[in-house]
Scaffold this motif. Sequence first.
Motif, PDB file in Angstrom:
ATOM      1  N   LEU A 157      -0.514   8.603  12.418  1.00 21.00           N
ATOM      2  CA  LEU A 157      -0.519   7.705  11.268  1.00 21.00           C
ATOM      3  C   LEU A 157      -1.958   7.293  10.969  1.00 21.00           C
ATOM      4  CD1 LEU A 157       1.161   6.080   9.192  1.00 21.00           C
ATOM      5  CD2 LEU A 157       1.180   4.203  10.854  1.00 21.00           C
ATOM      6  N   LEU A 158      -2.426   7.602   9.765  1.00 20.77           N
ATOM      7  CA  LEU A 158      -3.769   7.240   9.324  1.00 20.77           C
ATOM      8  C   LEU A 158      -3.672   6.264   8.165  1.00 20.77           C
ATOM      9  CD1 LEU A 158      -3.805  10.753   9.577  1.00 20.77           C
ATOM     10  CD2 LEU A 158      -6.168  10.069   9.973  1.00 20.77           C
ATOM     11  N   ALA A 159      -4.747   5.518   7.945  1.00 20.90           N
ATOM     12  CA  ALA A 159      -4.733   4.534   6.865  1.00 20.90           C
ATOM     13  C   ALA A 159      -6.134   4.314   6.319  1.00 20.90           C
ATOM     14  CB  ALA A 159      -4.154   3.206   7.357  1.00 20.90           C
ATOM     15  N   CYS A 160      -6.174   3.924   5.053  1.00 22.37           N
ATOM     16  CA  CYS A 160      -7.406   3.421   4.447  1.00 22.37           C
ATOM     17  C   CYS A 160      -7.018   2.291   3.507  1.00 22.37           C
ATOM     18  CB  CYS A 160      -8.176   4.520   3.719  1.00 22.37           C
ATOM     19  SG  CYS A 160      -7.401   5.123   2.209  1.00 22.37           S
ATOM     20  N   GLU A 161      -7.976   1.456   3.175  1.00 24.15           N
ATOM     21  CA  GLU A 161      -7.665   0.314   2.319  1.00 24.15           C
ATOM     22  C   GLU A 161      -8.855  -0.042   1.452  1.00 24.15           C
ATOM     23  OE1 GLU A 161      -6.679  -3.119   4.700  1.00 24.15           O
ATOM     24  OE2 GLU A 161      -7.908  -2.364   6.334  1.00 24.15           O
ATOM     25  N   SER A 162      -8.577  -0.863   0.466  1.00 25.66           N
ATOM     26  CA  SER A 162      -9.610  -1.246  -0.493  1.00 25.66           C
ATOM     27  C   SER A 162     -10.754  -1.986   0.206  1.00 25.66           C
ATOM     28  CB  SER A 162      -9.010  -2.113  -1.594  1.00 25.66           C
ATOM     29  OG  SER A 162      -8.244  -3.171  -1.052  1.00 25.66           O
ATOM     30  N   ASN A 163     -11.930  -1.825  -0.346  1.00 21.92           N
ATOM     31  CA  ASN A 163     -13.113  -2.529   0.142  1.00 21.92           C
ATOM     32  C   ASN A 163     -14.031  -2.776  -1.053  1.00 21.92           C
ATOM     33  OD1 ASN A 163     -14.660  -0.126  -0.320  1.00 21.92           O
ATOM     34  ND2 ASN A 163     -13.997   0.658   1.677  1.00 21.92           N
ATOM     35  N   GLU A 164     -15.194  -3.313  -0.792  1.00 17.37           N
ATOM     36  CA  GLU A 164     -16.104  -3.670  -1.878  1.00 17.37           C
ATOM     37  C   GLU A 164     -16.447  -2.468  -2.752  1.00 17.37           C
ATOM     38  OE1 GLU A 164     -20.654  -5.397  -2.258  1.00 17.37           O
ATOM     39  OE2 GLU A 164     -19.384  -6.125  -0.605  1.00 17.37           O
ATOM     40  N   LYS A 165     -16.640  -1.312  -2.127  1.00 14.96           N
ATOM     41  CA  LYS A 165     -17.007  -0.119  -2.886  1.00 14.96           C
ATOM     42  C   LYS A 165     -15.847   0.377  -3.745  1.00 14.96           C
ATOM     43  CE  LYS A 165     -19.042   4.479  -2.379  1.00 14.96           C
ATOM     44  NZ  LYS A 165     -19.590   5.481  -1.419  1.00 14.96           N
ATOM     45  N   THR A 166     -14.630   0.407  -3.183  1.00 11.37           N
ATOM     46  CA  THR A 166     -13.491   0.888  -3.977  1.00 11.37           C
ATOM     47  C   THR A 166     -13.190  -0.057  -5.131  1.00 11.37           C
ATOM     48  OG1 THR A 166     -11.721  -0.211  -2.700  1.00 11.37           O
ATOM     49  CG2 THR A 166     -12.511   1.912  -1.885  1.00 11.37           C
TER      50      THR A 166
ATOM     51  N   TRP B 238     -12.282   0.870  -8.852  1.00 11.27           N
ATOM     52  CA  TRP B 238     -10.873   0.669  -9.242  1.00 11.27           C
ATOM     53  C   TRP B 238     -10.491  -0.732  -8.779  1.00 11.27           C
ATOM     54  CZ3 TRP B 238      -5.845   1.098  -6.589  1.00 11.27           C
ATOM     55  CH2 TRP B 238      -4.780   1.391  -7.441  1.00 11.27           C
ATOM     56  N   PRO B 239     -10.407  -1.704  -9.676  1.00  9.91           N
ATOM     57  CA  PRO B 239     -10.339  -3.121  -9.281  1.00  9.91           C
ATOM     58  C   PRO B 239      -8.950  -3.584  -8.846  1.00  9.91           C
ATOM     59  CG  PRO B 239     -10.324  -2.942 -11.658  1.00  9.91           C
ATOM     60  CD  PRO B 239     -10.495  -1.538 -11.139  1.00  9.91           C
ATOM     61  N   HIS B 240      -8.408  -2.916  -7.822  1.00 10.11           N
ATOM     62  CA  HIS B 240      -7.085  -3.272  -7.318  1.00 10.11           C
ATOM     63  C   HIS B 240      -7.091  -3.217  -5.792  1.00 10.11           C
ATOM     64  CE1 HIS B 240      -5.670  -2.887 -11.448  1.00 10.11           C
ATOM     65  NE2 HIS B 240      -6.233  -1.684 -11.492  1.00 10.11           N
ATOM     66  N   VAL B 241      -6.418  -4.173  -5.174  1.00 12.88           N
ATOM     67  CA  VAL B 241      -6.340  -4.237  -3.715  1.00 12.88           C
ATOM     68  C   VAL B 241      -5.173  -3.366  -3.259  1.00 12.88           C
ATOM     69  CG1 VAL B 241      -6.158  -5.766  -1.718  1.00 12.88           C
ATOM     70  CG2 VAL B 241      -7.236  -6.582  -3.829  1.00 12.88           C
ATOM     71  N   PHE B 242      -5.436  -2.503  -2.290  1.00 12.24           N
ATOM     72  CA  PHE B 242      -4.404  -1.552  -1.856  1.00 12.24           C
ATOM     73  C   PHE B 242      -4.528  -1.245  -0.371  1.00 12.24           C
ATOM     74  CE2 PHE B 242      -8.047   1.201  -2.550  1.00 12.24           C
ATOM     75  CZ  PHE B 242      -7.957   2.105  -1.495  1.00 12.24           C
ATOM     76  N   LYS B 243      -3.471  -0.668   0.166  1.00 10.79           N
ATOM     77  CA  LYS B 243      -3.523   0.003   1.457  1.00 10.79           C
ATOM     78  C   LYS B 243      -2.758   1.311   1.326  1.00 10.79           C
ATOM     79  CE  LYS B 243      -3.061  -0.383   6.448  1.00 10.79           C
ATOM     80  NZ  LYS B 243      -2.856  -1.288   7.616  1.00 10.79           N
ATOM     81  N   LEU B 244      -3.350   2.362   1.839  1.00 13.38           N
ATOM     82  CA  LEU B 244      -2.769   3.695   1.750  1.00 13.38           C
ATOM     83  C   LEU B 244      -2.572   4.233   3.160  1.00 13.38           C
ATOM     84  CD1 LEU B 244      -2.043   5.719  -0.538  1.00 13.38           C
ATOM     85  CD2 LEU B 244      -4.328   6.691  -0.261  1.00 13.38           C
ATOM     86  N   LYS B 245      -1.364   4.725   3.436  1.00 15.51           N
ATOM     87  CA  LYS B 245      -1.077   5.289   4.747  1.00 15.51           C
ATOM     88  C   LYS B 245      -0.629   6.739   4.594  1.00 15.51           C
ATOM     89  CE  LYS B 245       0.373   0.994   7.062  1.00 15.51           C
ATOM     90  NZ  LYS B 245       1.454   0.350   7.857  1.00 15.51           N
TER      91      LYS B 245
END
Length: 297
Positions: free
Chosen positions: A115-124, A128-135
Amino acid sequence: MATTYQEQFSVDGIQFTTREAVELIEIDNQFAKATITTMGGSVLSFIPKGQKDLLWVSDSAIYDGSKPIRGGVPICWPWFGGAKQPGLPAHGFVRSMVWTVEKAAHLDTGETRVLLACESNEKTLEQWPHVFKLKLCVEVGASLTLTLISANLSDESVDITEALHTYFSVANPIGMQIKGLEQSTHLDKLVDNAPAEIQTDVVVLNPPKDSVYLNQTGTVSIVDADNERQIVIHKRNSQSSVVWNPGPEIVKGFADIDDQAWLDFACVESGNVLEDFITLPAKAEHMLSVQYLVKPL
């Protein structure tokens, strides 16, 4: 110059190694071998026991972390194709992010799950001005299953397009049949303003080809005749498929694909693109899943 691999550590028999600046996760279980990289959360290799690799990676792929690795299964998200705003990367930004490994384990069935994940940060948020988490859940067994889970953590709904941009290793793409796309809506992206048309026949790949098939939800199969196999793609929550091969001229524009390498792969992508976009409500999740398996002809 040959690239060296350095073993870092292993967890439950799963090897974590590095190649240049890129972390690799090497899996070897009773069903198959596989390689995943945290660079873009991409699967680079899937070899069922006794068979050839299902996936293709360019011999000229770059592993210094400066750009996505060419081949395997790149993740296009939160947009597919060109960005609406100038200066932003095609196919979104998560394929250029370094993902974290949240879990890696062998299952009682003998399969392996990562299981891998990435999420929003200052650069993203600048892009793209939305808070997210992607798995991304990767299950390696007799088949390869990829499940992409998009979580909208913001207080408003967002529209996304997405694709698993899979590069399949094939013996010869010229004249190769791709079944299951019949009755979908075909858009030829190599022709400016090409009208949409209903795909009536089995698709025969004659590169160059860059075609989107909308309203396409069913199983797709690739007849890899010279390898005497059929690659079957089962998908869930996918309304679109894309077929791409650059052919002998367009390939020259890719520094990380050798000029003759177009003869070694075909991209058959699953996702939700163009008019098949997903509207994700605030605090909601969306799941896209594909299963790849090999059958003899």
